[in-house]
Design an enzyme around this catalytic site. Structure first.
Site, PDB file in Angstrom:
ATOM      1  N   SER A 168      41.756  44.140  40.315  1.00 47.74           N
ATOM      2  CA  SER A 168      41.650  45.501  39.954  1.00 47.74           C
ATOM      3  C   SER A 168      40.772  46.213  40.914  1.00 47.74           C
ATOM      4  CB  SER A 168      40.779  45.261  38.632  1.00 47.74           C
ATOM      5  OG  SER A 168      40.158  46.443  38.259  1.00 47.74           O
ATOM      6  N   TYR A 174      33.626  41.212  33.956  1.00 47.75           N
ATOM      7  CA  TYR A 174      34.969  41.593  34.448  1.00 47.75           C
ATOM      8  C   TYR A 174      35.422  41.925  35.899  1.00 47.75           C
ATOM      9  CZ  TYR A 174      39.500  43.964  34.476  1.00 47.75           C
ATOM     10  OH  TYR A 174      40.676  44.460  35.207  1.00 47.75           O
TER      11      TYR A 174
END
Length: 261
Positions: free
Chosen positions: A138, A151
Site C-alpha cells: 500500500s 496497518y
C-alpha cells in the site's frame, strides 16, 4: 500455461488480479474465506478464458493455515509459476482503543502469511524457467499513518521484505514485485471500520480494482521491483522522501483523526 496462486481472491484487488491473470491465459489457484464466492468466480473465469481454476476456502489468519495452503498448492500445481500475496486488511482507530487480538490477527494476515507462503512455495517457484512473486502492499507503506498505525507498519514490512527478497533472488528464475496501491474502490474502508465520510472520500478518489490489477500484473510480468498505480499516488509516495516526517504524519493524521468519535 503455469498456475498462479492468488490469496484474497474473492473480491477487490485479489479478484481483479485473478481475472487479469486468467485473461492472460494463466491457470489459477484461488484462496479466500468464502467457498461459494470462490466457486462462482472459478466457474466464470474458466468459462470466459478457458483456464483451469481450482479453489480452496481457508481463513489464512488461522494457525497453520499458510502451511496447509502451501501443501494444497504444491499438490494441485507442481508447475506453480506465480504467487500473489494479496490477502490482508486494515483496522482504523487509535492503537490503545482497538482490541489487541484484532490487531494481532491483522498483523498475522498482513505480514506472517506472505512470509510463510513465500518460504513454503519458493522452492517450487524456483523450479520454473520463469516465476514471479507479487506482494500487494500500500502507499501507506511509505509513511506512518496515525489511526492506521499498525496497518501502515505491516505494509512497510511487506515492502521492505519484498526489496530484500528480490535482491537475494537476483540471478535466479524468480522475480519479486511489490504493488503499492493508494485509495481503491474496494470494501477496505468498511472492513477497516471507517466511517461513511472516509468511505465516500475513498470511493470518490480511488482507482478501480481492475485498473490496479492490470498495472500490477503488467509490472510483475515485466520483472519490475516496485509499482505504485496512479500519478497522484506516485507523487504522494515520492514526497515522503523529501518532506519532513513530522509534516507528512500531521497531514495523514488530519485526514483520519478528525473523523474519529
Amino acid at each position: 500455461m503455469p498456475y498462479a496462486l492468488v490469496t484474497g481472491a474473492s473480491r477487490g484487488i485479489g479478484r481483479a488480479i485473478a481475472t487479469d491473470l486468467a485473461r492472460r491465459g494463466y491457470n489459477l489457484l484461488l484462496v479466500a474465506r468464502s467457498a461459494d464466492v470462490l466457486a462462482q468466480l472459478a466457474t466464470e473465469l474458466g468459462q470466459a478464458h478457458r483456464v483451469q481454476a481450482k479453489v480452496l476456502a481457508a481463513d489464512l489468519a488461522a494457525p497453520g493455515a499458510a502451511g496447509r495452503v502451501a501443501e494444497w498448492a504444491s499438490a494441485q500445481a507442481p508447475d506453480l509459476g506465480i504467487l500473489v500475496n494479496n490477502a490482508g486488511y486494515g483496522l482504523w482507530g487509535r492503537f490503545e482503543e482497538l482490541p489487541l487480538t484484532d490487531q494481532q490477527n491483522m498483523l498475522q494476515l498482513n505480514m506472517m502469511v506472505p512470509v510463510e507462503l513465500t518460504h513454503h512455495l519458493l522452492p517450487l517457484l524456483r523450479q520454473q524457467p520463469k516465476a514471479h512473486i507479487l506482494n500487494v502492499s500500500s502507499t501507506a507503506a511509505y509513511q506512518a499513518v496515525p489511526t492506521l498505525s499498525l496497518y501502515a507498519a505491516s505494509k512497510a514490512f511487506l515492502l521492505t521484505f519484498s526489496r530484500g527478497l528480490r535482491y537475494e533472488l537476483r540471478g535466479t528464475s524468480v522475480s519479486v514485485t511489490c504493488l503499492s496501491p493508494g485509495a481503491t474502490n474496494t470494501d477496505f474502508p468498511n472492513r477497516a471500520g471507517m466511517n461513511a465520510d472516509l468511505q465516500a472520500t475513498a470511493n470518490k478518489f480511488g482507482m478501480t480494482p481492475e485498473e490496479v490489477a492490470q498495472i500490477g500484473t503488467t509490472a510483475m510480468l515485466a520483472g519490475e521491483a516496485e509499482v505504485i498505480p496512479g500519478a497522484l499516488n506516485k507523487i504522494s509516495a515520492a514526497l515522503t522522501s523529501f518532506v519532513p516526517k513530522a509534516v507528512t504524519e500531521k497531514i495523514a493524521a488530519g485526514l483520519y483523526e478528525k473523523h474519529l468519535k
